[in-house]
Design an enzyme around this catalytic site. Structure first.
Site, PDB file in Angstrom:
ATOM      1  N   GLY A  13      46.139  60.922  36.454  1.00 31.50           N
ATOM      2  CA  GLY A  13      44.856  60.795  37.133  1.00 31.50           C
ATOM      3  C   GLY A  13      44.868  59.940  38.383  1.00 31.50           C
ATOM      4  N   SER A  19      41.561  54.844  42.622  1.00 30.53           N
ATOM      5  CA  SER A  19      41.445  55.541  41.345  1.00 30.53           C
ATOM      6  C   SER A  19      41.453  54.565  40.175  1.00 30.53           C
ATOM      7  CB  SER A  19      42.603  56.523  41.149  1.00 30.53           C
ATOM      8  OG  SER A  19      42.675  57.460  42.181  1.00 30.53           O
ATOM      9  N   ILE A  20      40.666  54.866  39.160  1.00 33.56           N
ATOM     10  CA  ILE A  20      40.722  54.093  37.923  1.00 33.56           C
ATOM     11  C   ILE A  20      42.144  54.106  37.365  1.00 33.56           C
ATOM     12  CG2 ILE A  20      40.009  54.091  35.496  1.00 33.56           C
ATOM     13  CD1 ILE A  20      37.237  54.989  36.423  1.00 33.56           C
ATOM     14  N   ASP A  64      49.641  69.788  36.960  1.00 35.38           N
ATOM     15  CA  ASP A  64      48.305  70.354  37.038  1.00 35.38           C
ATOM     16  C   ASP A  64      47.995  70.903  35.651  1.00 35.38           C
ATOM     17  OD1 ASP A  64      46.035  71.919  37.370  1.00 35.38           O
ATOM     18  OD2 ASP A  64      46.679  72.805  39.257  1.00 35.38           O
ATOM     19  N   ILE A  92      41.307  62.164  34.091  1.00 39.38           N
ATOM     20  CA  ILE A  92      41.032  63.306  34.955  1.00 39.38           C
ATOM     21  C   ILE A  92      39.751  63.996  34.488  1.00 39.38           C
ATOM     22  CG2 ILE A  92      43.415  63.716  35.634  1.00 39.38           C
ATOM     23  CD1 ILE A  92      43.577  65.896  33.505  1.00 39.38           C
ATOM     24  N   TYR A 155      24.245  64.207  36.954  1.00 44.36           N
ATOM     25  CA  TYR A 155      25.548  64.241  36.303  1.00 44.36           C
ATOM     26  C   TYR A 155      25.837  65.616  35.702  1.00 44.36           C
ATOM     27  CZ  TYR A 155      29.624  62.047  34.104  1.00 44.36           C
ATOM     28  OH  TYR A 155      30.900  61.700  33.746  1.00 44.36           O
ATOM     29  N   LYS A 162      31.670  65.063  28.707  1.00 40.33           N
ATOM     30  CA  LYS A 162      32.130  63.717  28.337  1.00 40.33           C
ATOM     31  C   LYS A 162      31.721  63.370  26.905  1.00 40.33           C
ATOM     32  CE  LYS A 162      34.165  62.171  32.132  1.00 40.33           C
ATOM     33  NZ  LYS A 162      35.600  61.815  32.174  1.00 40.33           N
ATOM     34  N   LYS A 192      32.895  53.215  42.885  1.00 47.09           N
ATOM     35  CA  LYS A 192      33.165  54.179  43.942  1.00 47.09           C
ATOM     36  C   LYS A 192      34.598  54.685  43.835  1.00 47.09           C
ATOM     37  CE  LYS A 192      31.090  53.548  47.856  1.00 47.09           C
ATOM     38  NZ  LYS A 192      30.197  54.728  47.868  1.00 47.09           N
ATOM     39  N   THR A 193      34.738  55.913  43.385  1.00 48.77           N
ATOM     40  CA  THR A 193      36.021  56.598  43.349  1.00 48.77           C
ATOM     41  C   THR A 193      35.846  57.966  43.994  1.00 48.77           C
ATOM     42  OG1 THR A 193      35.588  57.642  41.207  1.00 48.77           O
ATOM     43  CG2 THR A 193      36.649  55.465  41.179  1.00 48.77           C
ATOM     44  N   ALA A 195      36.311  60.818  42.596  1.00 48.57           N
ATOM     45  CA  ALA A 195      35.605  61.683  41.647  1.00 48.57           C
ATOM     46  C   ALA A 195      34.101  61.425  41.702  1.00 48.57           C
ATOM     47  CB  ALA A 195      36.130  61.450  40.232  1.00 48.57           C
TER      48      ALA A 195
END
Length: 254
Positions: A13, A19-20, A64, A92, A155, A162, A192-193, A195
């Protein structure tokens, strides 16, 4: 921090330095873990590989999750090079823009199924491949969001997806517990990412998190990384099956 020396981990990810997954990779490396990092495609490689090399990552491979055989190939490389695996981080998620930005009731069948496959079932597939490599137990982590537990404006279908991911993590924890494998869903507050940039009015969600959370602050990727390192360490060896919120306490405010 926490002692992860000698442990081997797979990070899925990382997209860029915000990125997280990258925050987690930094914490894992700081704690002494040996890492494998994947990138989605050749376009993503130009951003991911330099970050992985800075961290001294041992294995850098393309994966992927929608491409048949790529996930299996990565785990085969891990098996051949390391012979085992101690933890995985699944960070991801994907939803087609037209489905993400619309009402759930209007979501397309194909869009919903693709979102579920990439964002949820890919974790199941990763867990299945990781299980035989976690010979002495281990830890599996995935990333959720508060939209799984309550309705969050804009969302869309990612909320139900999720929610399914959190349920999957509980079932995996129950099934893999006898092998000493622990499973968690981590639910960070808004940050803030790349995604997050796909969600409409996301800046408003961040402002709400700051104003309404007891700590009045956003979490950082480093905060999430520290939590992840703790969960993968032996200190947390009797903790499993939870959805762990890291959001400044925002989740407790009605």
């Amino acid at each position: 921090m926490f002692n992860l020396y000698g442990k081997k981990g797979l990070i899925v990810g990382v997209a860029n330095n915000q990125s997280i997954a990258y925050g987690c990779a930094k914490s894992f490396e700081l704690c002494g873990a040996d890492l494998a990092v994947t990138y989605m495609n050749a376009k993503a490689e130009q951003y991911v590989r330099p970050l992985a090399e800075i961290l001294g990552v041992s294995i850098i491979e393309q994966m992927d999750v929608e491409q048949p055989g790529e996930m299996e190939a990565v785990f085969k490389i891990i098996e051949e090079k390391w012979g085992r695996l101690d933890f995985i981080l699944h960070s991801i998620a994907f939803a087609p823009k037209e489905d993400l930005h619309g009402r759930v009731i209007d979501s397309s069948r194909d869009g919903f199924l693709r979102s579920m496959d990439v964002s949820c079932h890919s974790f199941v597939r990763m867990a299945r491949l990781a299980e035989p490599l976690m010979k002495d137990g281990g830890c599996m982590l995935t990333m959720s969001y508060m939209g799984a537990d309550e309705v969050v404006n804009n969302y869309g279908i990612m909320g139900p997806v999720k929610a399914a991911l959190q349920s999957v993590s509980r079932y995996l924890a129950a099934e893999l517990g006898p092998r000493g494998i622990r499973v968690h869903a981590i639910s960070p507050g808004p940050l803030k990412t790349r995604a997050a940039s796909g969600i409409k009015a996301f800046d408003e969600l961040m402002e709400q998190a700051i104003s309404r959370s007891p700590l009045h602050k956003l979490v950082s990727i480093e905060d999430i990384g520290a939590l992840s390192a703790f969960l993968c360490s032996d200190i947390a060896k009797t903790i499993t099956g939870g959805t762990i919120h890291i959001d400044g306490g925002y989740n407790i405010i009605g």
